[in-house]
Motif scaffolding. Structure first.
Motif, PDB file in Angstrom:
ATOM      1  N   ALA A   1       0.780  -1.216  -0.013  1.00 48.66           N
ATOM      2  CA  ALA A   1       0.013  -0.027  -0.064  1.00 48.66           C
ATOM      3  C   ALA A   1       0.713   1.244  -0.060  1.00 48.66           C
ATOM      4  CB  ALA A   1      -0.821  -0.072   1.040  1.00 48.66           C
ATOM      5  N   PHE A   2       2.315   1.122   0.805  1.00 49.54           N
ATOM      6  CA  PHE A   2       2.762   2.383   0.711  1.00 49.54           C
ATOM      7  C   PHE A   2       3.464   2.600  -0.682  1.00 49.54           C
ATOM      8  CE2 PHE A   2       6.887   4.542   1.570  1.00 49.54           C
ATOM      9  CZ  PHE A   2       6.581   5.592   2.284  1.00 49.54           C
ATOM     10  N   VAL A   3       3.840   1.618  -1.116  1.00 51.43           N
ATOM     11  CA  VAL A   3       4.357   1.599  -2.617  1.00 51.43           C
ATOM     12  C   VAL A   3       3.467   2.350  -3.630  1.00 51.43           C
ATOM     13  CG1 VAL A   3       5.038   0.374  -4.770  1.00 51.43           C
ATOM     14  CG2 VAL A   3       5.932  -0.286  -2.384  1.00 51.43           C
ATOM     15  N   ILE A   4       2.297   2.067  -3.427  1.00 50.87           N
ATOM     16  CA  ILE A   4       1.245   2.795  -4.444  1.00 50.87           C
ATOM     17  C   ILE A   4       1.113   4.341  -3.899  1.00 50.87           C
ATOM     18  CG2 ILE A   4      -1.254   2.821  -5.007  1.00 50.87           C
ATOM     19  CD1 ILE A   4      -1.378   0.021  -4.370  1.00 50.87           C
ATOM     20  N   LEU A   5       1.131   4.800  -2.842  1.00 55.20           N
ATOM     21  CA  LEU A   5       1.045   5.930  -2.206  1.00 55.20           C
ATOM     22  C   LEU A   5       2.233   6.843  -2.754  1.00 55.20           C
ATOM     23  CD1 LEU A   5      -0.555   5.751   1.233  1.00 55.20           C
ATOM     24  CD2 LEU A   5      -1.914   6.371  -0.830  1.00 55.20           C
TER      25      LEU A   5
ATOM     26  N   PHE B   1      -3.318  -4.635  -5.330  1.00 54.44           N
ATOM     27  CA  PHE B   1      -2.103  -3.828  -5.247  1.00 54.44           C
ATOM     28  C   PHE B   1      -1.972  -3.265  -6.745  1.00 54.44           C
ATOM     29  CE2 PHE B   1      -0.524  -4.974  -0.905  1.00 54.44           C
ATOM     30  CZ  PHE B   1      -1.674  -4.130  -0.413  1.00 54.44           C
ATOM     31  N   TYR B   2      -1.603  -4.559  -7.397  1.00 53.43           N
ATOM     32  CA  TYR B   2      -1.042  -3.977  -8.978  1.00 53.43           C
ATOM     33  C   TYR B   2      -2.010  -3.292  -9.719  1.00 53.43           C
ATOM     34  CZ  TYR B   2       1.933  -4.403 -13.095  1.00 53.43           C
ATOM     35  OH  TYR B   2       2.714  -3.995 -14.098  1.00 53.43           O
ATOM     36  N   LEU B   3      -3.346  -3.879  -9.725  1.00 48.54           N
ATOM     37  CA  LEU B   3      -4.555  -3.313 -10.621  1.00 48.54           C
ATOM     38  C   LEU B   3      -4.709  -1.962 -10.099  1.00 48.54           C
ATOM     39  CD1 LEU B   3      -6.700  -6.311 -11.063  1.00 48.54           C
ATOM     40  CD2 LEU B   3      -5.315  -5.214 -12.639  1.00 48.54           C
ATOM     41  N   THR B   4      -4.513  -1.645  -8.827  1.00 51.30           N
ATOM     42  CA  THR B   4      -4.651  -0.285  -8.235  1.00 51.30           C
ATOM     43  C   THR B   4      -3.899   0.655  -8.921  1.00 51.30           C
ATOM     44  OG1 THR B   4      -5.870  -1.263  -6.278  1.00 51.30           O
ATOM     45  CG2 THR B   4      -4.807   1.179  -6.217  1.00 51.30           C
ATOM     46  N   ILE B   5      -2.470   0.275  -8.932  1.00 52.26           N
ATOM     47  CA  ILE B   5      -1.419   1.301  -9.405  1.00 52.26           C
ATOM     48  C   ILE B   5      -1.640   1.371 -10.897  1.00 52.26           C
ATOM     49  CG2 ILE B   5       0.426  -0.449  -9.971  1.00 52.26           C
ATOM     50  CD1 ILE B   5       2.434   1.568  -8.537  1.00 52.26           C
ATOM     51  N   ALA B   6      -1.892   0.014 -11.537  1.00 52.68           N
ATOM     52  CA  ALA B   6      -2.198   0.499 -13.018  1.00 52.68           C
ATOM     53  C   ALA B   6      -3.605   1.254 -13.274  1.00 52.68           C
ATOM     54  CB  ALA B   6      -2.560  -0.959 -13.490  1.00 52.68           C
ATOM     55  N   ALA B   7      -4.282   1.110 -12.409  1.00 54.39           N
ATOM     56  CA  ALA B   7      -5.498   2.097 -12.547  1.00 54.39           C
ATOM     57  C   ALA B   7      -5.118   3.638 -12.479  1.00 54.39           C
ATOM     58  CB  ALA B   7      -6.669   1.933 -11.778  1.00 54.39           C
ATOM     59  N   ALA B   8      -4.024   3.910 -11.545  1.00 52.79           N
ATOM     60  CA  ALA B   8      -3.623   5.119 -11.302  1.00 52.79           C
ATOM     61  C   ALA B   8      -2.759   5.613 -12.614  1.00 52.79           C
ATOM     62  CB  ALA B   8      -2.649   5.066 -10.015  1.00 52.79           C
ATOM     63  N   SER B   9      -2.123   4.622 -13.052  1.00 55.73           N
ATOM     64  CA  SER B   9      -1.047   5.070 -14.254  1.00 55.73           C
ATOM     65  C   SER B   9      -2.144   5.289 -15.149  1.00 55.73           C
ATOM     66  CB  SER B   9      -0.409   3.771 -14.593  1.00 55.73           C
ATOM     67  OG  SER B   9       0.516   3.593 -13.582  1.00 55.73           O
ATOM     68  N   LEU B  10      -3.324   4.752 -15.678  1.00 60.25           N
ATOM     69  CA  LEU B  10      -4.175   5.215 -16.500  1.00 60.25           C
ATOM     70  C   LEU B  10      -4.764   6.612 -16.453  1.00 60.25           C
ATOM     71  CD1 LEU B  10      -5.941   1.804 -17.162  1.00 60.25           C
ATOM     72  CD2 LEU B  10      -4.312   2.667 -18.598  1.00 60.25           C
TER      73      LEU B  10
END
Length: 833
Positions: free
Chosen positions: A288-292, A338-347
């Motif tokens: 979670a911290f990596v995403i933030l 986790f991965y799909l969350t950061i992928a959505a943030a990238s989009l």
């Protein structure tokens, strides 16, 4: 602690470098301005009296015109500009380096003091935290005192060093009090963190970058002193998050991009360390911290074009770290979320800012890679759901924005088809053939819709049109291939290739024409195991291995997958130059290599030589047929103006004759049956046929190769006539004389043909061969004879040489004195090269 001291010294060196560059720029600017002032006014500038105002000079009165050269006088040499002198080593060390080493030493001393008190048990936790807080406050107060006292006002580095050391110590104190000893609760700790952050921000604003560097180093190194896991991972992550946020705020306010970059790098260094060091229960918080951190750093980094590319780094690092985190979490639902969350943030970030658009394809590529690992290690329900959600996320977003940019269109094509293709490749047993067929229909329909949506962009290389068509064809091959037996796999490949070529031809779109190469690539990919066997077979045969068929594992499967697509590609390229578009040359290479492999396997398949007796009986025949196939194919391609491909096949055939028939697998050394008939045997026919292939070509080198092959065929004729089907054994007297006779006849034939066709190659070859035969008869043949046979041999040789002399004087001498229009003779008036 030695490592801690080294890190602090590195941070000090970084600050020193910043100051060095800044001082160098200022000194160079001062030198430049001083030089300009001297050029504008070379005279001395009089100093005014301390208490008297400088008199204002009256305006000059007009004077009669005079000679300018006399008035000005001789030109005065301009004074040399002062040269900039770089600080020497003594100034660098004593004036700059020592102060920052001293500041680092203060911080290290504070850390050592705290650790010593902990290990020895001299004082309790509350007293330890209090002493550390007092030490930090004293350092900050000393920085303010150094800034105000006249003794230190001329050197701001003292105040900067003390302020940086105080901020670093304050962060370490707060971490000890809240995370290690739990002396204060979460809410007071948060409030004190804000206070320390505010103090550090104010001091950095007041003292400049050196203080910020010291605060950064101290803040990130403080958790290592007391143990990063002393109070658990969650408090450590809260501490790192607040500290990084403060650094981002300071970097944005003071316009210090280097500080934001340094904070981002240090933050990802911490998360990478934690992923490798902590156990599975605490890794979730790290994810979670990596995403933030990735999202916050992307927003915090400068948005100027100069640093625009740098903003992709946090998202990329976050994607890579979550990629490494997924196996630790056993590819479970948490890892995929986790991965799909950061992928959505990238989009989202790519949609909001075009400079971050490349983060989306990077996220998709890493997602497909992670998906392949997950399916290969054992598909789970979480992985299957992630594949569906990822296809909808990437494919759906790309479809919605496909006409906005080519990257979105490419994302739509790969996002819709990629997950299904990866799953089919990594876990084919996951579904039945019918199930795979039905699953492929969903993304296939989406890709057809994408292609239809971009139908108005013909000839523009649009990613939606090209990518949608390419992946639609690929999915069609995969979907229909699931329902066919393995030996029928070429049918959907051939159909897809034909449809792609025909459609591109109808629309006259060269970009679409290139897509027909995709079907050929798919065929080669399917046949890769068989092609590896063929390559291995050819490799071992180069070393003289006779029984090579055993290295071909599944030759029938190779032919089933590759023969029809390569044949169709070659036929279509010969019939239509529009086929394969700009990839025509690549298609020729691929189809040619595939066709060669198929022909090689097809020629070895009927005899299937796998034992030594079979090799003796049919080994030479098989090898001769394969060589003749290469020569015939090259000859046909040369007739069709495919020069480079035809030359390649002709060269392969010639190399096979030299390498196998004359060197490593020569029938003179390795027993092989060539046939019992004197003339109609494989040895003579094989070499004579090769000579005919080359003789029918126009180039001079081809005719010379044909002459050499003709000579080899003549020698094989004598050898077979004296030994029979097996050519091994010693040379007999009759065979020796037979060589002389056949070489003499061949020399006369070349001379006659050279005269008739005005070919200097044949004439020179005949004369050269005649000289060699003469030497052979005199040195070798006649030495073995005596009596009447020796007399007869020399008599016959004399008559033959006299006859040839007469022929040369009658026909060859006039030809040698005149120019004959052959392609290897120089034209009149030009010397030979």
């Amino acid at each position: 602690m030695e490592g801690l001291l080294l890190l602090v010294l590195i941070a000090g060196a970084f600050a020193l470098g910043q100051l060095w560059r800044r001082t160098t720029r200022l000194e160079a600017e001062i030198a430049r301005l001083h030089d300009r002032l001297i050029r504008l006014d070379p005279g001395p500038i009089p100093a005014a009296a301390p208490h008297e105002p400088r008199a204002v000079p009256a305006p000059p009165r007009a004077s009669p015109p005079t000679d300018r050269s006399a008035a000005i006088g001789p030109p005065q040499p301009e004074p040399a500009a002062p040269r900039f002198t770089a600080p020497n080593l003594e100034d660098l060390i004593g004036g700059r380096l020592l102060i920052w080493v001293g500041a680092a030493a203060l911080v290290v001393a504070a850390f050592f003091l705290v650790r010593y008190s902990i290990e020895s048990g001299l004082i309790g936790p509350a007293a330890r935290a209090l002493i550390a807080a007092i030490f930090a406050a004293l350092l900050i107060a000393a920085s303010e005192a150094a800034r105000r006292l006249p003794a230190f006002s001329g050197d701001q580095r003292v105040a900067q060093a003390l302020a940086g050391a105080g901020v670093a110590s304050a962060y370490g104190t707060l971490y000890l009090a809240a995370a290690v000893y739990a002396l204060i609760g979460a809410l007071p700790a948060f409030a004190l963190m804000l206070v320390v952050t505010g103090i550090g921000l104010a001091l950095a604003l007041r003292h400049g970058p050196p203080t910020a560097v010291m605060a950064l180093a101290g803040g990130f190194l403080a958790p290592l002193v007391a143990g990063f896991d002393a109070a658990g991972i969650a408090p450590l992550l809260v501490y790192l998050g607040l500290f990084i946020a403060a650094l981002f705020a300071l970097a944005g306010h003071r316009r210090w991009p280097w500080l934001a970059v340094a904070a981002t790098a240090a933050g990802f260094a911490w998360t990478g360390f934690l992923i490798a060091a902590v156990d599975g229960g605490s890794v979730a918080a790290v994810g979670a911290f990596v995403i933030l951190l990735a999202v916050a750093a992307t927003l915090a980094l400068p948005t100027t074009d100069r640093f625009g590319w740098l903003r992709l780094a946090p998202l990329t690092l976050g994607l890579i770290q979550l990629l490494a985190l997924a196996p630790v979490l056993d590819f479970g639902a948490l890892a995929w979320s986790f991965y799909l969350t950061i992928a959505a943030a990238s989009l989202v970030l790519g949609w909001k800012d075009a400079r971050l658009l490349l983060a989306a394809p990077i996220a998709l590529a890493l997602f497909l890679l992670l998906l392949g690992f997950a399916f290969a290690s054992g598909p789970t329900s979480a992985t299957i759901v992630a594949a569906v959600v990822g296809a909808a996320l990437f494919g759906g977003t790309g479809m919605a924005l496909s006409r906005r940019d080519r990257v979105w269109a490419a994302l739509a094509a790969l996002g819709a088809a990629g997950p299904l293709l990866v799953a089919n490749l990594a876990a084919p047993a996951l579904a039945s053939p019918g199930g795979w067929f039905l699953l492929a229909l969903i993304p296939l329909a989406a890709l057809i819709g994408l292609t239809h949506r971009h139908r108005d962009r013909l000839g523009s290389g649009d990613s939606g049109l090209i990518g949608g068509t390419a992946f639609a064809a690929l999915l069609a091959i995969v979907a229909t291939g699931q329902l066919l037996p393995p030996l029928w796999i070429a049918l959907p490949i051939v159909a897809a290739m034909a449809l792609l070529i025909a459609w591109a031809r109808r629309l006259s779109d060269p970009d679409l024409a290139r897509l027909s190469l995709l079907a050929l690539v798919v065929a080669i990919t399917i046949a890769l195991p068989g092609l590896a066997d063929v390559a291995n077979t050819m490799f071992v045969s180069l070393g003289g291995e006779a029984l090579t068929y055993r290295y071909l594992e599944e030759p029938a499967r190779l032919l089933a997958a590759l023969a029809a697509p390569s044949a169709l590609a070659i036929a279509w390229m010969l019939a239509d130059r529009f086929a394969f578009g700009a990839f025509r040359r690549q298609a020729i290479w691929l189809a040619g290599a595939a066709a060669i492999a198929c022909c090689y396997v097809a020629l070895k398949l009927p005899l299937a030589i796998d034992t030594a007796p079979e090799f003796i009986a049919r080994g030479f025949a098989e090898r001769a047929f394969i060589t003749q196939a290469f020569l015939a194919g090259g000859w046909l391609l040369l007739r069709r103006d495919a020069a480079w491909a035809g030359r390649a096949l002709m060269a392969i055939g010639l190399l096979r004759i030299i390498w196998f028939d004359l060197l490593f697998l020569s029938p003179l050394a390795v027993p092989q049956a060539v046939g019992t008939l004197p003339l109609a045997n494989l040895a003579v026919i094989h070499l004579a046929a090769a000579a005919v292939w080359f003789a029918s070509l126009a180039a001079t080198r081809d005719r010379r190769i044909a002459m050499a092959l003709t000579l080899a065929a003549a020698l094989a004729l004598v050898r077979q006539a004296t030994h029979g089907s097996i050519l091994t054994g010693p040379v007999s007297t009759a065979e020796n004389w037979g060589y002389s006779a056949i070489l003499l006849l061949l020399a006369v034939a070349w001379l006659w043909r050279g005269i008739a066709a005005t070919s200097s190659d044949l004439r020179r070859g005949g004369l050269g061969l005649l000289v060699l035969v003469t030497l052979k008869i005199v040195v070798i043949d006649a030495a073995r004879l005596d009596g009447f046979l020796r007399i007869a041999s020399f008599l016959g040789l004399g008559i033959a040489l006299i006859g040839i002399h007469w022929l040369y004087n009658r026909f060859l001498r006039p030809l040698s004195r005149t120019f004959t229009p052959t392609d290897n003779d120089p034209p009149p008036g030009r010397a030979p090269a």
